[in-house]
Design a protein around this motif. Sequence first.
Motif, mmCIF file in Angstrom:
data_model
loop_
_atom_site.group_PDB
_atom_site.id
_atom_site.type_symbol
_atom_site.label_atom_id
_atom_site.label_comp_id
_atom_site.label_asym_id
_atom_site.label_seq_id
_atom_site.Cartn_x
_atom_site.Cartn_y
_atom_site.Cartn_z
ATOM 1 N N PRO A 87 0.814 -1.211 0.000
ATOM 2 C CA PRO A 87 0.000 0.000 0.000
ATOM 3 C C PRO A 87 0.854 1.269 0.000
ATOM 4 C CG PRO A 87 -0.682 -1.517 1.744
ATOM 5 C CD PRO A 87 0.579 -2.053 1.177
ATOM 6 N N ALA A 88 0.378 2.293 -0.704
ATOM 7 C CA ALA A 88 1.071 3.584 -0.695
ATOM 8 C C ALA A 88 0.130 4.617 -0.105
ATOM 9 C CB ALA A 88 1.466 3.981 -2.118
ATOM 10 N N GLY A 89 0.709 5.718 0.343
ATOM 11 C CA GLY A 89 -0.109 6.851 0.784
ATOM 12 C C GLY A 89 -0.797 6.667 2.120
ATOM 13 N N GLU A 90 -0.350 5.676 2.892
ATOM 14 C CA GLU A 90 -1.072 5.423 4.139
ATOM 15 C C GLU A 90 -0.359 5.929 5.380
ATOM 16 O OE1 GLU A 90 -2.862 1.672 4.656
ATOM 17 O OE2 GLU A 90 -4.095 1.982 2.873
ATOM 18 N N ASP A 91 0.918 6.255 5.246
ATOM 19 C CA ASP A 91 1.667 6.670 6.440
ATOM 20 C C ASP A 91 0.983 7.842 7.135
ATOM 21 O OD1 ASP A 91 3.572 4.702 6.306
ATOM 22 O OD2 ASP A 91 5.070 5.922 5.271
ATOM 23 N N LEU A 92 0.684 8.878 6.364
ATOM 24 C CA LEU A 92 0.105 10.068 6.984
ATOM 25 C C LEU A 92 -1.303 9.805 7.520
ATOM 26 C CD1 LEU A 92 0.260 13.020 7.820
ATOM 27 C CD2 LEU A 92 -0.398 13.671 5.496
ATOM 28 N N ILE A 93 -2.130 9.106 6.735
ATOM 29 C CA ILE A 93 -3.491 8.808 7.226
ATOM 30 C C ILE A 93 -3.397 8.076 8.561
ATOM 31 C CG2 ILE A 93 -5.707 7.674 6.759
ATOM 32 C CD1 ILE A 93 -5.147 7.740 3.863
ATOM 33 N N GLN A 94 -2.414 7.166 8.651
ATOM 34 C CA GLN A 94 -2.287 6.394 9.886
ATOM 35 C C GLN A 94 -1.545 7.158 10.986
ATOM 36 O OE1 GLN A 94 -0.889 2.414 9.200
ATOM 37 N NE2 GLN A 94 -2.598 1.912 7.851
ATOM 38 N N GLY A 95 -1.174 8.388 10.664
ATOM 39 C CA GLY A 95 -0.553 9.223 11.697
ATOM 40 C C GLY A 95 0.951 9.082 11.817
ATOM 41 N N ASN A 96 1.578 8.370 10.858
ATOM 42 C CA ASN A 96 3.036 8.263 10.885
ATOM 43 C C ASN A 96 3.645 9.506 10.254
ATOM 44 O OD1 ASN A 96 2.925 5.721 12.029
ATOM 45 N ND2 ASN A 96 2.891 4.699 10.037
ATOM 46 N N ILE A 97 4.248 10.307 11.091
ATOM 47 C CA ILE A 97 4.789 11.580 10.611
ATOM 48 C C ILE A 97 6.192 11.325 10.060
ATOM 49 C CG2 ILE A 97 5.192 14.003 11.207
ATOM 50 C CD1 ILE A 97 2.302 12.966 11.701
#
Length: 320
Positions: A226-236
């Motif tokens: 998956p791409a683009g999920e770090d920020l949605i999941q709160g990984n800064i």
Amino acid sequence: MDYKEIYTFLNGDLKKIEDELERALQAETPVLKEASLHYLRAGGKRIRPIFVLLAAKFGDYDFEKVKPVAVSLELIHMASLIHDDVIDNADLRRGRPTIKAKWGNRIAMYTGDFILARSLELITEIEDAEFHRILADTLVDLSIGEIEQIRDKYNFDQNLRTYLRRIKRKTALLIAVSCLLGAKVARADEYCQRKLYRYGYFSGMAFQITDDILDFTSTKEKLGKPAGEDLIQGNITLPVLFALRDQSLNREIRKVNGKADPEAFQEIVERIKAAGAVEEAQKVAELYVRKALQALDDLPDNETKPLLREMVLFIGNRKF
Ligand code: 2DE
Ligand code: MG
Ligand code: MG
Ligand code: MG
Ligand code: MG
């Protein structure tokens, strides 16, 4: 990176590592074996075993001695990714459904434990307490890195140092230790061990920064995850940290939470990219690549060095 060149250079040893990985994952319980092999056969870049073998070339290279080290480090990495996919709730890895997606979280956790245990079993061939201490300490750091990531979720006030310390723990140390233990098992001298460790550490930092950039710039199809999920999941991650320096973007980014509306979220991502935050992060990755190359420069010249140079250049520019 030209894998063919590395394969040729290592003269069939990487193929033997592959066979050994498969052997290590044999289990009497069908689901355990199936889940492990499902994951193994999806492939992977095998960066850690390559580093172990190449680092060992700086000492007395004896494949039978370095083999358990190379296999162990890849198994540790595999175990950590299987657990990581549970934590990140990821359904795709290396273009295939994750163990968590196919068999559920419980099987995934135990498969990860099983693979970690197998790696410890193999490494018993090394009779050197210091060696085991280094490895155990690295696993401790790996776990701390992941816990810190959970602790720092949606914390928009964290700084660059927090980020760098986290990726050091969750990624760079294992790569540094791959180089170090490869050098150690081949009894390379202390100076080479130190430089190879530094080389691995800087390469590892560049590796995770590129991973974090690709989460922004790439697609599921290209990455096989998956791409683009770090920020949605709160990984800064690093691009976000740079974007937070912009006042108006800062206000927008702070609104992101797990329930963000996909369209609004996509717009924030586009704004982060337009603000040049990805390029800034790329510059930091390049800085680490340069530091890795410097550490390499200090090592004695041999036929392995150009391959290590290629490895870190690949890591800094990788597209998958
Ligand atoms: C990958 O980061 C992080 C890997 C470290 C995982 C370590 C764990 C501690 P990402 P991707 C779970 C447990 C360790 C064991 C069992 C040895 O950015 O984007 O989430 O590839 O990676 O999902
Ligand atoms: Mg993940
Ligand atoms: Mg993760
Ligand atoms: Mg990632
Ligand atoms: Mg991810």
